[in-house]
Scaffold this motif. Structure first.
Motif, PDB file in Angstrom:
ATOM      1  N   ILE A  52       0.851  -1.214   0.000  1.00 51.56           N
ATOM      2  CA  ILE A  52       0.000   0.000   0.000  1.00 51.56           C
ATOM      3  C   ILE A  52       0.877   1.251   0.000  1.00 51.56           C
ATOM      4  O   ILE A  52       0.627   2.214  -0.741  1.00 51.56           O
ATOM      5  CB  ILE A  52      -0.973  -0.032   1.209  1.00 51.56           C
ATOM      6  N   LEU A  53       1.945   1.216   0.804  1.00 48.49           N
ATOM      7  CA  LEU A  53       2.867   2.369   0.846  1.00 48.49           C
ATOM      8  C   LEU A  53       3.430   2.662  -0.541  1.00 48.49           C
ATOM      9  O   LEU A  53       3.460   3.808  -0.992  1.00 48.49           O
ATOM     10  CB  LEU A  53       4.027   2.063   1.792  1.00 48.49           C
ATOM     11  N   ILE A  56       0.780   4.338  -2.635  1.00 46.09           N
ATOM     12  CA  ILE A  56       0.503   5.736  -2.249  1.00 46.09           C
ATOM     13  C   ILE A  56       1.640   6.656  -2.706  1.00 46.09           C
ATOM     14  O   ILE A  56       1.422   7.708  -3.282  1.00 46.09           O
ATOM     15  CB  ILE A  56       0.289   5.832  -0.716  1.00 46.09           C
ATOM     16  N   GLY A  63       2.762   0.864  -6.968  1.00 49.89           N
ATOM     17  CA  GLY A  63       1.880  -0.124  -6.351  1.00 49.89           C
ATOM     18  C   GLY A  63       2.103  -1.496  -6.943  1.00 49.89           C
ATOM     19  O   GLY A  63       2.224  -2.504  -6.225  1.00 49.89           O
ATOM     20  N   ILE A 107      -4.469   0.638  -5.318  1.00 50.12           N
ATOM     21  CA  ILE A 107      -4.109   1.783  -4.447  1.00 50.12           C
ATOM     22  C   ILE A 107      -3.286   2.797  -5.240  1.00 50.12           C
ATOM     23  O   ILE A 107      -3.462   3.999  -5.131  1.00 50.12           O
ATOM     24  CB  ILE A 107      -3.304   1.287  -3.206  1.00 50.12           C
ATOM     25  N   ALA A 111      -4.417   6.504  -5.539  1.00 50.41           N
ATOM     26  CA  ALA A 111      -3.586   7.551  -4.919  1.00 50.41           C
ATOM     27  C   ALA A 111      -3.079   8.523  -5.974  1.00 50.41           C
ATOM     28  O   ALA A 111      -3.047   9.741  -5.756  1.00 50.41           O
ATOM     29  CB  ALA A 111      -2.416   6.918  -4.172  1.00 50.41           C
ATOM     30  N   ARG A 115      -3.929  12.418  -5.928  1.00 48.71           N
ATOM     31  CA  ARG A 115      -2.848  13.398  -5.857  1.00 48.71           C
ATOM     32  C   ARG A 115      -2.977  14.417  -6.996  1.00 48.71           C
ATOM     33  O   ARG A 115      -2.850  15.625  -6.792  1.00 48.71           O
ATOM     34  CB  ARG A 115      -1.512  12.675  -5.948  1.00 48.71           C
TER      35      ARG A 115
END
Ligand code: C2E
Ligand code: CA
Ligand code: CA
Length: 554
Positions: A52-53, A56, A63, A107, A111, A115
Motif C-alpha cells: 500500500i505504501l 501511495i 503499487g 491503491i 492515490a 494526488r
C-alpha cells in the motif's frame, strides 16, 4: 484544513520522501517475508503495508512493483509462506501474489488520481485558468512574505496594469479577447523583467507585478521599459487590436496592513493614471492616506490620538515689529502617527472639518494652549497672547462661545489674551450666519483675526463687516518681499487699508531679513516666520526666549 496542510507538507518534501521510501519499502518487504516464514504464514497480511505504501507514494507503477516484489519475497522458491506442500503451496502463493499485486495496482491508481486532483485544485486556487498565470491570491501571498526594507533608498512597489478598453473589446469579441490580450501582455512584460519577478493576473483586465527592494531611478527606468511594451498591437484571431493600457504603482517600505491593501492602492493609482491620462501614476504611502477608506480610519486614529494625548503643539512667536519684542504665540498642531509618521495638520484638519471631530480638535488646542499660557505666566513670560486656528464649523456650533468662555474662566485668563484665527476663505459664503457667533466672542474680549488674507477674493472693506480686529497677510505675498513688485504693492495696500479700518496687521511667512526690514518700514504691526523663529516645542522656545531676553530678532 489540517488535511490540506499535511498534503502541502508532503508535496513540498515529495522528492526526499520518494528517495527514502525505496530502501524503506524493500527493508519492510524483507522483514515481513522473514516474519511470514518464521510464523508459517500467520502474519502474511503484514505484506499489504509495503504494498500500500508503494502505491501511495509512487502511484500506479509503485503499487504494481511493490505488489510483485512482495509476492516474490514470499514465493515458495525463496520462502515458503505456509506449511502447505507441493501444488497447494504454489496455488496458495499465486492467490496471495495476485491479491498483493492487485491491491498495489488499485491503491496506486487511486492515490495517483487523488494526488493529481489535489494538485490541480491547489493550482487552480492560485492561478488564472484561461491564461495559466498566477492569480491575485498568489501575488498577495508574495507580498505577505516580504521582509521590511531597512535601506531608506529602497522601496517595494506593487504595479497594476489595467486594459482600459477591455469592456469595449469584450462586448465586441467576447471575454476570450481580454484573456488573450492579458496572456500576450504578460509575455511581453516578462521579457523586460528579471526572472525572479513574476507577472500575475490580478483581475479580468489587470495584471500585477511586485518589485522588491528597488530605488526610484531603477523603478522609473523599468516603468518606461514596461510602458514601451504597451504600444504594439495585440493579435486576436488574425485581427490586430489596440489595448489602452495604464499603470498604477504603489510605493511602500513597510508591511503594516493586510496584503490586499498593497494591491488595492496600486489599483487606485492606476485609476488616477487613467483620470489624468498619464501612462502611469506612482502613489506613495502618504498619498494613499487621501483615499476615503483611509480617511475614515485616519479620523478614527485622530480620535485615539486625542484620547491618548498623542497630538501635541509647536508654538511660533509673533513679534512686535516696532520693539522687536515677543507679542504672542500661535499654537500649531503636530501629530506623529504610529504607522505613517508625521502627518501635517493641513492633511488631517480639513478632513476633521468634514465631521464633528473638528470641535474636539479645536477645544483640545484651546485647552492645551491656555494651560501653556498659564505656565508661561508662572515663568515670568507674561502679557503675551495665544493664537489658535479655528474653523467656520466651530462658529456653527451654537455653544461655541459659551464653551470658550468657560475654558477662559477655568484657567482664569482674560479674553484679550486669546486670539482666534479664521481663514479668509471660510468667509467666502454668506457671512451673516457667522456674525452672531463672532460678535459674542468679540463681546467677551476675545481677539478675532483673519488668517491667510489675500488668498481669497474678499476685500478688507467687506471683511470689516465682521467684528475682527486683526488681519494676517498670507505668506505667499510676504515670502518674496521686497523683490516682487506685485507683492510689494499688495502688502503696502493691505497695511494702509487695515490701519484706516483700525485693524492690526500681521505678516506671516517672514523668511528673510529684507522682508522683515520692508515690513518694518511699511509700519506693519506684527511679524511671524522662519526668519524670526520656526514653530518649536515649548522647551526650545523657552530656551531661545531666555537666551535673548525676550527678543527673537535683533
Ligand atoms: P496657518 O494657520 O497658515 O499656519 C502657518 C503655517 O505656516 C504653519 O504650518 C507654519 O509652520 C508655517 N510657517 C510659519 N512660518 C513660516 C515661514 O516663514 N515660511 C513658510 N514657508 N512656512 C511658515 P503648519 O504648522 O504646517 O500648519 C498648517 C496649517 O494647519 C495652519 O496654517 C493652520 O491652518 C492649520 N492648523 C495648524 N494647527 C491647527 C489647529 O490647532 N487647529 C486648526 N483648526 N488648524 C490648525
Ligand atoms: Ca494661522
Ligand atoms: Ca496663515
Amino acid at each position: 484544513m489540517y488535511f490540506v496542510k499535511i498534503f502541502d507538507w508532503l508535496e513540498n518534501h515529495i522528492k526526499l520522501i520518494k528517495l527514502i521510501s525505496i530502501p524503506l519499502i524493500l527493508l519492510l518487504i524483507t522483514l515481513i517475508s522473514l516474519i511470514v516464514h518464521l510464523t508459517e504464514g500467520h502474519w502474511l497480511h503484514l505484506m499489504y503495508i509495503p504494498v500500500i505504501l508503494g502505491g501511495i507514494i509512487y502511484g500506479f507503477w509503485g503499487g504494481l512493483i511493490s505488489g510483485v516484489t512482495g509476492s516474490i519475497a514470499i514465493s515458495p522458491l525463496i520462502h515458503s509462506h505456509t506449511d502447505a506442500q507441493g501444488l497447494k503451496a504454489v496455488t496458495d502463493w499465486i492467490e496471495h501474489a495476485g491479491s498483493f499485486s492487485f491491491i498495489g495496482l488499485f491503491i496506486g491508481i487511486f492515490a495517483g488520481n487523488a494526488r493529481r486532483y489535489m494538485l490541480r485544485t491547489k493550482w487552480e486556487a492560485v492561478h488564472d485558468k484561461p491564461t495559466g498565470l498566477p492569480n491575485r491570491l498568489s501575488l498577495e501571498k508574495e507580498v505577505e512574505e516580504l521582509l521590511d526594507t531597512k535601506d531608506p533608498d529602497k522601496h517595494h512597489y506593487t504595479i497594476i496594469a489595467i486594459i482600459k478598453n477591455s469592456r469595449e473589446l469584450e462586448s465586441a469579441f467576447g471575454p476570450e479577447v481580454v484573456n488573450s490580450m492579458i496572456g500576450q501582455l504578460a509575455g511581453r512584460l516578462s521579457t523586460v523583467l528579471k526572472e525572479s519577478i513574476k507577472v500575475y493576473r490580478t483581475h479580468f483586465d489587470q495584471i500585477g507585478i511586485l518589485v522588491k527592494n528597488c530605488n526610484q531611478n531603477k523603478i522609473e527606468e523599468l516603468l518606461k521599459k514596461l510602458e514601451s511594451r504597451f504600444y504594439d498591437a495585440f493579435e486576436f484571431e488574425d485581427i490586430r487590436l489596440h489595448g489602452d493600457i495604464f499603470m498604477g504603482i504603489f510605493k511602500f517600505d513597510q508591511i503594516n496592513n493586510i496584503s490586499s491593501y498593497y494591491l488595492q492602492k496600486a489599483s487606485s493609482a492606476a485609476v488616477k493614471a487613467i483620470k489624468s491620462n498619464k501612462r502611469y501614476f506612482i502613489m506613495t504611502m502618504s498619498e494613499a492616506l487621501q483615499t476615503s477608506a483611509e480617511n475614515l480610519k485616519l479620523m478614527g486614529d485622530v480620535k485615539e490620538a486625542l484620547d491618548k494625548e498623542q497630538i501635541y503643539f509647536h508654538f511660533q512667536p509673533k513679534i512686535n515689529l516696532s520693539t522687536g519684542k515677543l507679542h504672542g504665540f500661535e499654537a500649531l498642531m503636530r501629530w506623529d502617527h504610529p504607522v505613517y509618521g508625521y502627518i501635517p495638520p493641513a492633511k488631517f484638519i480639513p478632513r476633521a472639518e468634514e465631521s464633528t471631530l473638528i470641535h474636539r480638535l479645536t477645544f483640545y488646542t484651546i485647552d492645551k494652549g491656555l494651560a501653556q499660557l498659564l505656565k508661561w505666566n508662572d515663568k515670568g513670560i507674561k502679557d503675551i497672547r495665544l493664537a489658535v486656528n479655528i474653523s467656520t464649523q466651530n462658529l456653527a456650533d451654537p455653544d461655541f462661545t459659551k464653551k470658550v468662555i468657560h475654558l477662559l474662566d477655568l484657567y482664569g485668563i482674560d479674553g484679550k489674551y486669546l486670539e482666534l484665527e479664521i481663514t479668509e476663505n471660510s468667509f467666502m459664503g454668506d457671512i451673516d450666519k457667522e456674525i452672531p457667533a463672532l460678535k459674542s466672542l468679540s463681546d467677551a474680549g476675545i481677539i478675532l483675526s483673519i488668517d491667510d488674507f489675500g488668498t481669497g477674493y474678499s476685500s478688507l472693506l467687506y471683511l470689516k463687516q465682521l467684528p475682527v480686529s486683526a488681519v494676517k497677510i498670507d505668506q505667499a505675498f510676504v515670502k518674496y518681499l521686497p523683490e516682487d513688485n506685485d507683492s510689494v504693492h499688495i502688502v503696502r495696500e493691505a497695511i494702509r487699508l487695515a490701519h484706516i479700518l483700525d485693524m492690526e496687521v500681521v505678516a506671516e511667512g517672514v523668511e528673510t531679513r529684507e522682508s522683515l526690514e520692508f515690513l518694518k518700514q511699511e509700519k506693519c504691526d506684527l511679524a511671524q516666520g522662519y526668519y524670526i523663529c520656526h514653530p518649536l516645542p515649548v522647551a526650545e522656545i523657552e530656551e531661545i526666549y531666555n537666551k535673548n531676553k525676550g527678543k527673537f530678532v535683533e
